[in-house]
Scaffold this active site. Structure first.
Site, PDB file in Angstrom:
ATOM      1  CG  HIS A 101     -56.587 -21.414  16.309  1.00  0.00           C
ATOM      2  ND1 HIS A 101     -56.292 -21.829  17.492  1.00  0.00           N
ATOM      3  CD2 HIS A 101     -57.004 -20.125  16.260  1.00  0.00           C
ATOM      4  CE1 HIS A 101     -56.237 -20.911  18.378  1.00  0.00           C
ATOM      5  NE2 HIS A 101     -56.752 -19.928  17.917  1.00  0.00           N
ATOM      6  CE  LYS A 122     -58.219 -12.249  17.295  1.00  0.00           C
ATOM      7  NZ  LYS A 122     -58.452 -13.729  17.252  1.00  0.00           N
TER       8      LYS A 122
END
Length: 362
Positions: free
Chosen positions: A299, A168
């Site tokens: 995803h 991230k």
């Protein structure tokens, strides 16, 4: 011909083993799982599911139970496209996105599970079949991890067999992101596939600066640099940032993907089968991307999605998501040397451990 006799749903609030974090949702302590279970007059059963990051699950559950179940009662379950269209237009005015599409996705997944079981084939073969070995990466949800813990996590991922990792970005200061990505690159080596996910943190201008600043570190892609609604901004980021961009987990329809792809706003389209309209829509998005010569990534819900990427020639990486259901699965997804292996069990082959799930039912 068979007829649908039962459409049932359940909603679960599932605690995560440890707190996860990203730039948009902050600390994530649990997720919601919403299931759809179908059975037809021949006794064939199908399972579908979707999820949220903690809110909205009961709305999805209500849509399935109160609207889709009576809509599909007595229908021919082999007509997956016709039933998708029926669900879409029945709920369209009330919301052509959000919980509506998540509910349709769960039911559509169950219909395709039934279709593959009826054919006595694994779903990836039933969808056409390409290659059961799908490259995969570990999707870290780790924005607030201290650097030493971030690097240790990457070692754990590699020990588990992963040959690609996503981290991230989107901290308060860009220099922090650059330093963390640089540290990961040094730790992993120059040739190890590394991705970074900003979770819609930036404006288009900020994302362009970030893409340029991160460019020297050889990322496979920079993911979700800005909000999905800013289609023109995405095109600017691709054009001016000089970096491959993955996006799509927050797009809810085939037509939203068409708009983003057509303007050159994405390099790696990234649908989530549990929120883009199910298997029916996911496969159309893959074909759309193929027509634009673009690779597709994914995803979420990797236990399902491995089948879909195993069925298309333009697949890239399968995300092994942090909201894994491993604790509640009869059989976990198998991996070999960085590849996820699509199972040969009929249907999608996902079976939930109802006894372990039961305490978490809402």
């Amino acid at each position: 011909m068979p007829r649908l006799e039962s459409v049932a749903s359940a909603c679960f609030r599932i605690p995560l083993p440890f707190v996860l974090s990203d730039s948009t949702h902050g600390d994530i302590t649990h997720f919601e799982l919403v299931t759809a279970r179908l059975r037809d007059s021949d006794g064939v059963e199908g399972l579908g599911y979707t999820y949220t990051v903690g809110a909205g699950g009961l709305a999805i559950h209500a849509l399935i139970e109160r609207y889709l179940a009576p809509l599909l009662a007595g229908a021919d379950p082999t007509l997956t496209e016709a039933l998708w269209q029926r669900m879409w237009w029945a709920l369209h005015y009330g919301g052509r996105g959000g919980p509506t599409v998540l509910a349709i996705s769960a039911v559509d997944i169950a219909l395709w599970d039934m279709a593959a079981k009826r054919a006595n084939q694994p779903l990836w073969r039933h969808l056409g079949g390409h290659d059961p070995r799908v490259p995969c990466y570990a999707g870290g949800i780790d924005l607030q991890l201290p650097l030493d813990r971030l690097l240790a996590q990457s070692d754990e991922f590699r020990a588990q067999g992963f040959r690609a990792i996503k981290m991230k970005v989107g901290r308060d200061h860009l220099h922090e992101d650059v330093a963390r990505v640089a540290a990961m690159r040094r730790h992993l080596g120059d040739d190890f596939p590394l991705m970074a996910d900003a979770n819609m943190r930036w404006t288009a201008d900020q994302a362009i600066r970030a893409a340029r600043a991160l460019g020297e570190h050889g990322l496979v892609w920079l993911e979700e640099p800005t909000i999905p609604d800013d289609v023109a901004g995405h095109a600017r980021i691709v054009r001016e940032g000089g970096h491959p961009i993955a996006a799509g987990e927050n797009l809810r329809t085939l037509w939203e993907f068409k708009q983003l792809i057509a303007v050159g706003g994405v390099t790696f389209p990234e649908p989530d089968v549990s929120n883009c309209g199910g298997v029916t829509a996911f496969m159309k998005i893959c074909r759309l991307a193929e027509a634009f010569n673009l690779p597709v990534t994914s995803h979420g819900v990797h236990d399902l999605t491995v089948h879909l990427l195993a069925a298309v020639p333009n697949r890239s990486y399968l995300e092994i998501h942090g909201f894994g259901l491993d604790r509640f699965l009869a059989e976990e997804l198998r991996m070999e040397d960085g590849m996820a292996i699509a199972p040969e069990r009929p249907g999608h082959g996902v079976a939930l451990d109802e006894a372990r799930l039961a305490p978490h039912r809402i």
